[in-house]
Design an enzyme around this catalytic site. Structure first.
Site, short mmCIF file in Angstrom:
data_model
loop_
_atom_site.label_atom_id
_atom_site.label_comp_id
_atom_site.label_asym_id
_atom_site.label_seq_id
_atom_site.Cartn_x
_atom_site.Cartn_y
_atom_site.Cartn_z
N CYS A 138 0.81 -1.22 0.00
CA CYS A 138 0.00 0.00 0.00
C CYS A 138 0.84 1.27 0.00
O CYS A 138 0.35 2.35 -0.34
CB CYS A 138 -0.93 0.01 1.20
SG CYS A 138 -2.17 -1.31 1.18
N HIS A 277 -2.51 7.43 2.38
CA HIS A 277 -3.05 6.11 2.07
C HIS A 277 -4.33 5.94 2.86
O HIS A 277 -4.35 6.17 4.08
CB HIS A 277 -2.02 5.04 2.44
CG HIS A 277 -2.60 3.66 2.57
ND1 HIS A 277 -3.44 3.12 1.62
CD2 HIS A 277 -2.47 2.72 3.55
CE1 HIS A 277 -3.79 1.91 2.00
NE2 HIS A 277 -3.22 1.65 3.16
N ASN A 307 -10.29 0.60 1.55
CA ASN A 307 -8.84 0.61 1.45
C ASN A 307 -8.47 0.14 0.05
O ASN A 307 -8.61 -1.05 -0.26
CB ASN A 307 -8.24 -0.31 2.52
CG ASN A 307 -6.71 -0.34 2.48
OD1 ASN A 307 -6.09 -0.11 1.46
ND2 ASN A 307 -6.12 -0.68 3.62
#
Length: 351
Positions: A138, A277, A307
């Protein structure tokens, strides 16, 4: 302002695995951004039909209300191309003018060939160098933008396309109560191009890592090759230790931001925009609280997208840039944490 213990000084012993550096002399700017969201929406209510969970549980622990799912006949590269096209249009850069394409993703189309080459071919960016960044999961978007910033220091490089994209639905066990509610599919893109404004571009950065298997996909590599056993055991799906992620993220992200802004001669509260993020609303809230950063400086997309892995910080960037709120002279921070663990912060100024 006195920083909390999590925001330790740059040279504290706890930061031995973090590298903080200065900026780069050649200025560059965000010239255009793009976003692609698969049309299929999966709400929390939809998930409760197959998972032992509730809308209230998901919302309170993650901040997520819905997420997107990519159609089964499509792959990560399809999302990359769909996000790249509006970014190139906004930047007024033709694919043939790109010097490099960097794709940040942990969900490649396939092991070989690379997703970046597939995207390059689809765009017709014939002269572009194609590169993939997957090692930071990520946080790969942070590494990709840092690489792009260094490429733009070369006189022969004028425009770099960076794409963050992940199709996490392909690596989540359908019955996983944790992973199934967190992750969504999306792609975000940014064109970074040379600028004339002195002092614009990368001001500083902080990059760190520390080995952890708290978030992993154990199957499919050289240590545990694909076999009937790995398929049966579900070793090709993501496993995640939530408490370990919380502890690492809420410690490392404030530290990293404090270090990067300090190196740039700024303070966390002096930054105009934060592009995080989009991991978890509580992680983001705790990071902002520890640094006393006003919440309105950090756009949130996870509530409606989940996410989205490496795409997350680019969805946040797009939210601000596409609305015209990223203005010349504005300072902004890009910050992420990913499996490994890898974390990082870039401190930049728009031209």
């Amino acid at each position: 302002m006195t920083l909390a213990p999590a925001c330790a000084p740059e040279h504290s012993p706890g930061l031995a695995d973090s590298h903080t550096g200065g900026g780069l002399p050649i200025p560059f700017a965000v010239a255009g951004t793009g976003l692609h969201l698969p049309p299929t929406v999966v709400t929390n209510k939809d998930l409760t039909r197959n998972l032992r969970t509730s809308d209230e549980w998901i919302t309170s622990r993650t901040g997520i209300r819905e997420r997107r799912r990519l159609a089964p006949e499509l792959a990560t590269s399809d999302m990359c191309v769909a996000a790249a096209l509006p970014a190139l249009e906004a930047a007024r850069v033709a694919p043939s003018e790109l010097d490099a394409i960097i794709v940040a993703s942990y969900t490649a189309d396939q092991p070989l060939p690379s997703t970046s080459v597939i995207v390059k071919q689809a765009l017709g960016a014939n002269r572009a160098m194609a590169s993939n960044v997957s090692h930071a999961a990520c946080a790969s978007g942070i590494h990709a933008v840092l690489q792009a910033a260094h490429l733009l220091q070369n006189p022969s490089v004028r425009a770099v396309l960076v794409i963050g994209a992940d199709c996490a639905s392909r690596v989540i066990r359908p019955t996983d109560r944790t992973g199934g509610v967190f992750f969504g599919d999306a792609a975000g893109a940014v064109v970074l191009s040379r600028a004339e404004t002195v002092g614009a571009g990368l001001l500083s950065y902080d990059i760190g890592s520390q080995l952890s298997y708290a978030v992993q996909i154990p199957g499919g590599g050289s240590r545990l090759p694909t076999s009937a056993d790995t398929l049966t055991s579900g070793a090709h799906y993501v496993s995640m230790d939530g408490p370990a992620v919380w502890e690492t993220a809420t410690t490392r992200l404030p530290q990293s931001i404090a270090n990067a802004t300090r190196r740039a001669g700024l303070t966390p509260t002096g930054i105009d925009h934060y592009f995080f993020h989009q991991a978890n609303i509580n992680i983001l809230g705790e990071t902002l609280r520890r640094l006393e950063i006003p919440a309105d400086r950090a756009p949130i997309t996870l509530d409606r997208l989940g996410n989205t892995g490496a795409a997350g910080l680019f969805t946040a960037l797009h939210t601000t840039a596409a609305s015209g709120r990223l203005r010349a002279g504005d300072t902004y921070v890009m910050c992420a944490i990913g499996a490994g663990f890898h974390w990082g912060t870039l401190c930049l100024r728009q031209a």
